[in-house]
Design a protein around this motif. Structure first.
Motif, PDB file in Angstrom:
ATOM      1  N   PHE A 171       0.917  -0.989  -0.115  1.00 24.91           N
ATOM      2  CA  PHE A 171       0.000   0.003  -0.292  1.00 24.91           C
ATOM      3  C   PHE A 171       0.709   1.306  -0.346  1.00 24.91           C
ATOM      4  N   TYR A 172       2.080   1.409   1.194  1.00 18.60           N
ATOM      5  CA  TYR A 172       3.164   2.660   0.835  1.00 18.60           C
ATOM      6  C   TYR A 172       3.566   2.521  -0.507  1.00 18.60           C
ATOM      7  N   MET A 173       3.521   1.464  -0.873  1.00 20.51           N
ATOM      8  CA  MET A 173       4.622   0.973  -2.390  1.00 20.51           C
ATOM      9  C   MET A 173       3.763   2.508  -3.578  1.00 20.51           C
ATOM     10  N   ALA A 174       2.399   1.888  -3.369  1.00 21.05           N
ATOM     11  CA  ALA A 174       1.623   2.323  -4.658  1.00 21.05           C
ATOM     12  C   ALA A 174       1.120   4.185  -3.845  1.00 21.05           C
ATOM     13  N   LEU A 175       1.174   4.654  -2.523  1.00 19.94           N
ATOM     14  CA  LEU A 175       1.725   6.198  -2.653  1.00 19.94           C
ATOM     15  C   LEU A 175       2.738   6.680  -2.297  1.00 19.94           C
ATOM     16  N   MET A 176       4.268   6.071  -2.496  1.00 22.25           N
ATOM     17  CA  MET A 176       5.108   6.482  -2.966  1.00 22.25           C
ATOM     18  C   MET A 176       5.248   6.986  -4.101  1.00 22.25           C
ATOM     19  N   LEU A 177       4.839   5.072  -4.619  1.00 23.67           N
ATOM     20  CA  LEU A 177       5.200   5.446  -6.361  1.00 23.67           C
ATOM     21  C   LEU A 177       4.128   6.318  -7.136  1.00 23.67           C
ATOM     22  N   SER A 178       3.465   7.104  -6.720  1.00 23.20           N
ATOM     23  CA  SER A 178       2.701   8.231  -7.694  1.00 23.20           C
ATOM     24  C   SER A 178       3.129   8.819  -6.408  1.00 23.20           C
ATOM     25  N   GLY A 179       4.410   9.376  -5.672  1.00 21.40           N
ATOM     26  CA  GLY A 179       4.948  10.371  -5.636  1.00 21.40           C
ATOM     27  C   GLY A 179       6.382  10.006  -6.468  1.00 21.40           C
ATOM     28  N   LEU A 180       6.225   9.659  -6.630  1.00 25.38           N
ATOM     29  CA  LEU A 180       7.201   9.808  -7.702  1.00 25.38           C
ATOM     30  C   LEU A 180       7.512  10.098  -9.029  1.00 25.38           C
ATOM     31  N   LYS A 181       6.236   9.684  -9.883  1.00 26.93           N
ATOM     32  CA  LYS A 181       5.639   9.553 -10.879  1.00 26.93           C
ATOM     33  C   LYS A 181       5.094  10.951 -10.908  1.00 26.93           C
ATOM     34  N   SER A 182       4.679  11.991  -9.946  1.00 28.20           N
ATOM     35  CA  SER A 182       4.951  13.460  -9.963  1.00 28.20           C
ATOM     36  C   SER A 182       5.763  14.482  -9.495  1.00 28.20           C
ATOM     37  N   ILE A 183       7.044  13.892  -9.826  1.00 29.55           N
ATOM     38  CA  ILE A 183       8.806  14.695  -9.570  1.00 29.55           C
ATOM     39  C   ILE A 183       8.523  14.861 -11.097  1.00 29.55           C
ATOM     40  N   ASN A 184       9.222  16.039 -11.312  1.00 25.22           N
ATOM     41  CA  ASN A 184       9.389  16.655 -12.738  1.00 25.22           C
ATOM     42  C   ASN A 184      10.522  15.391 -13.230  1.00 25.22           C
ATOM     43  N   THR A 185       9.793  15.161 -14.622  1.00 28.94           N
ATOM     44  CA  THR A 185      11.332  14.577 -15.072  1.00 28.94           C
ATOM     45  C   THR A 185      12.992  15.303 -15.657  1.00 28.94           C
ATOM     46  N   GLU A 186      12.695  16.363 -15.584  1.00 28.50           N
ATOM     47  CA  GLU A 186      13.555  17.437 -15.693  1.00 28.50           C
ATOM     48  C   GLU A 186      14.759  17.029 -14.354  1.00 28.50           C
ATOM     49  N   ILE A 187      14.248  17.118 -13.784  1.00 29.95           N
ATOM     50  CA  ILE A 187      15.546  17.097 -12.304  1.00 29.95           C
ATOM     51  C   ILE A 187      15.794  15.405 -11.744  1.00 29.95           C
ATOM     52  N   TRP A 188      15.386  14.149 -12.828  1.00 33.31           N
ATOM     53  CA  TRP A 188      15.707  13.560 -13.138  1.00 33.31           C
ATOM     54  C   TRP A 188      17.128  13.853 -14.451  1.00 33.31           C
ATOM     55  N   SER A 189      17.003  14.231 -15.006  1.00 35.37           N
ATOM     56  CA  SER A 189      17.974  14.399 -16.350  1.00 35.37           C
ATOM     57  C   SER A 189      18.887  15.257 -15.577  1.00 35.37           C
ATOM     58  N   ALA A 190      18.543  16.482 -15.256  1.00 28.37           N
ATOM     59  CA  ALA A 190      19.527  17.290 -15.216  1.00 28.37           C
ATOM     60  C   ALA A 190      20.794  17.292 -13.338  1.00 28.37           C
ATOM     61  N   ALA A 191      20.357  15.789 -12.925  1.00 30.41           N
ATOM     62  CA  ALA A 191      20.585  15.409 -12.494  1.00 30.41           C
ATOM     63  C   ALA A 191      21.930  14.332 -12.370  1.00 30.41           C
ATOM     64  N   ARG A 192      21.267  13.243 -13.751  1.00 28.28           N
ATOM     65  CA  ARG A 192      22.579  12.680 -14.516  1.00 28.28           C
ATOM     66  C   ARG A 192      23.762  12.781 -15.268  1.00 28.28           C
ATOM     67  N   LEU A 193      23.404  14.401 -15.891  1.00 30.48           N
ATOM     68  CA  LEU A 193      23.925  15.341 -16.378  1.00 30.48           C
ATOM     69  C   LEU A 193      24.841  15.703 -15.871  1.00 30.48           C
ATOM     70  N   ASP A 194      24.462  16.113 -14.067  1.00 25.90           N
ATOM     71  CA  ASP A 194      25.275  16.964 -13.060  1.00 25.90           C
ATOM     72  C   ASP A 194      26.485  16.092 -12.684  1.00 25.90           C
ATOM     73  N   GLY A 195      26.201  14.464 -13.027  1.00 24.20           N
ATOM     74  CA  GLY A 195      26.727  12.921 -12.423  1.00 24.20           C
ATOM     75  C   GLY A 195      26.474  12.834 -10.891  1.00 24.20           C
ATOM     76  N   VAL A 196      25.810  13.313 -10.461  1.00 25.76           N
ATOM     77  CA  VAL A 196      24.568  13.059  -8.742  1.00 25.76           C
ATOM     78  C   VAL A 196      24.263  11.500  -8.672  1.00 25.76           C
ATOM     79  N   SER A 197      25.407  11.468  -7.961  1.00 25.24           N
ATOM     80  CA  SER A 197      25.427  10.170  -7.389  1.00 25.24           C
ATOM     81  C   SER A 197      23.624   9.456  -7.554  1.00 25.24           C
ATOM     82  N   PHE A 198      23.280   7.454  -7.179  1.00 26.67           N
ATOM     83  CA  PHE A 198      22.686   7.704  -6.941  1.00 26.67           C
ATOM     84  C   PHE A 198      21.776   7.689  -5.529  1.00 26.67           C
TER      85      PHE A 198
END
Length: 295
Positions: A171-198
């Motif tokens: 149940f909490y996985m479903a809530l967290m997954l919806s929260g992750l889906k709401s994060i702007n994809t540009e943030i993930w792309s910018a983190a990868r370009l800047d070399g931010v670790s996992f």
């Protein structure tokens, strides 16, 4: 006139629901609090002895069973927090691995479709030392492994926590997954370009951005812990002894076993107070953060 009627019709439609809420919900709360000050036994009596109006609450705080129930509620709350942790980990893994997302989401959500009674019975079988996991492991020579947690007072609550986490993590996985889906994809792309670790990405960026989701999960978890009853009955019925008593079990036991309505009402009133102490600050904090985010 037609315009005014169109404005009044929604209120009129909601009137039965509001009336039921006031009578059945708020009315029952007030009735329970009132009865807790009486000397009611199996049936309610409405006379209050004002010279000793708090005797049920005094008895309650002197009752060893109530103290055990409060301690177990705290242990259950701390242990059940693992459901939120595992839910977030599962959500993060599913969100990163797009292939098979629907399959894994269904698999991890499946325990939520099973009632807590059924979950408790299934885990009670697994903890059975004769034909459960311990028996299976012993049959292949692993006799040094002990998995009879429910038969020991010092480990019985951990068995209930394990079953609760298994049932609620999806149940909490479903809530967290919806929260992750709401994060702007540009943030993930910018983190990868800047070399931010996992690890830095999640610890310093993603988790702070999901604090509202975590807060929602904490509210739901706290409510579930305070009212926990059915899984305890299914797995241990409060035993061994009083080792797995929780406030909900104590309250039901006070009425059905001890036939003391006033005593059970006092316990229920304190459960309401505990819920308010936990729930209201979290709700106010959630409302404050939401207002700050939108302003």
């Amino acid at each position: 006139m037609a315009f005014r009627w169109s404005r009044m019709s929604p209120q009129l439609a909601l009137t039965p629901a509001v009336a039921i809420t006031v009578v059945a919900f708020i009315g029952s709360i007030l009735w329970t609090i009132y009865v807790s000050f009486t000397s009611s036994k199996a049936f309610a009596t409405y006379g209050i002895d004002f010279t000793d109006w708090a005797r049920q609450y005094e008895r309650l705080f002197k009752d060893k069973g109530w103290t055990i129930a409060l301690k177990n509620m705290l242990v259950l709350g701390i242990g059940s927090f693992l459901a939120i942790v595992f839910g977030f980990i599962l959500a993060a893994l599913i969100d990163r691995e797009k292939r098979g997302e629907g399959f894994f989401r269904t698999v991890f959500l499946y325990p939520l479709a099973v009632s807590l009674i059924v979950t408790g019975v299934a885990w009670r079988w697994m903890f059975n030392p004769s034909f459960g996991l311990q028996g299976a492991l012993h049959s292949i020579g692993l006799t040094f492994i002990s998995f009879d947690w429910l038969s020991k007072p010092e480990t019985a609550m951990y068995g209930i926590i394990l079953a609760s986490v298994w049932q609620g993590a999806g149940f909490y996985m479903a809530l967290m997954l919806s929260g992750l889906k709401s994060i702007n994809t540009e943030i993930w792309s910018a983190a990868r370009l800047d070399g931010v670790s996992f690890w830095r990405l999640y610890a310093e960026i993603i988790i702070p951005m999901m604090k509202f989701t975590f807060l929602t999960c904490a509210i739901l978890l706290s409510l579930g812990v305070v009212k926990a009853y059915d899984i305890v009955v299914a797995m241990t019925n409060g035993g061994p002894g009083q080792a797995t008593w929780v406030p909900g079990y104590f309250t039901i036991n006070a009425y059905w076993v001890k036939s003391n309505l006033a005593y059970a009402s006092a316990a229920a009133a304190l459960m309401l107070g505990i819920t308010a102490l936990i729930f209201l600050p979290l709700v106010l904090l959630t409302a404050w953060r939401e207002r700050a985010r939108t302003s």
